[in-house]
Design a protein around this motif. Structure first.
Motif, short mmCIF file in Angstrom:
data_model
loop_
_atom_site.label_atom_id
_atom_site.label_comp_id
_atom_site.label_asym_id
_atom_site.label_seq_id
_atom_site.Cartn_x
_atom_site.Cartn_y
_atom_site.Cartn_z
N HIS A 49 58.76 173.95 30.77
CA HIS A 49 59.16 174.47 32.08
C HIS A 49 58.74 175.94 32.16
N TRP A 100 66.17 169.39 36.85
CA TRP A 100 64.95 168.87 36.24
C TRP A 100 64.82 169.29 34.78
N VAL A 112 59.62 168.59 27.50
CA VAL A 112 59.00 169.00 28.76
C VAL A 112 58.95 170.52 28.81
N GLN A 116 60.33 174.93 26.30
CA GLN A 116 60.36 173.48 26.23
C GLN A 116 61.80 173.00 26.10
N ASP A 117 62.14 171.95 26.85
CA ASP A 117 63.49 171.41 26.74
C ASP A 117 63.55 170.37 25.61
N HIS A 133 63.66 167.28 25.67
CA HIS A 133 62.84 166.09 25.92
C HIS A 133 61.36 166.38 25.72
N SER A 186 58.16 180.60 29.90
CA SER A 186 58.04 179.16 29.62
C SER A 186 58.85 178.79 28.40
#
Length: 102
Positions: A18, A43, A16, A11-12, A14, A9
């Protein structure tokens, strides 16, 4: 090294989070496979470099079983057996709320 099933996992930019599932032999291999899987996915926004944290969770390999209900019922109603098997059947009967035979 043995292969392990992992959840990776990150985080991008933005904010979010993933997550992707990969199979890897090492921690860094899991990170690389996770990043490779997420890069290019429409995405996923850009992934910040530097202090961004990649979380890797090692999971057990999923095992699935299929049991015919008639086989389960026959096992449950079977008399005798080893002490361990008798105890297992009594425990399962208790879970189902059925009478425990002696």
């Amino acid at each position: 090294m043995p292969l392990r099933s992992c959840r990776v996992s990150i985080q991008d930019t933005h904010g979010v989070l993933h997550t992707v599932e990969v199979t890897a032999a090492t921690l860094f291999e899991a990170v690389a496979q996770g990043l490779a899987a997420l890069q290019g996915d429409e995405w996923v926004a850009q992934i910040a470099q530097g202090l961004n944290v990649v979380k890797v969770s090692v999971t057990s390999v999923q095992i699935e079983h299929a049991v015919k209900l008639i086989d389960f019922k026959n096992w449950l109603e079977r008399p005798g057996g080893s002490p361990r098997e008798v105890t297992q059947r009594q425990r399962v009967r208790a879970i189902l709320g059925t009478p425990v035979s002696r």
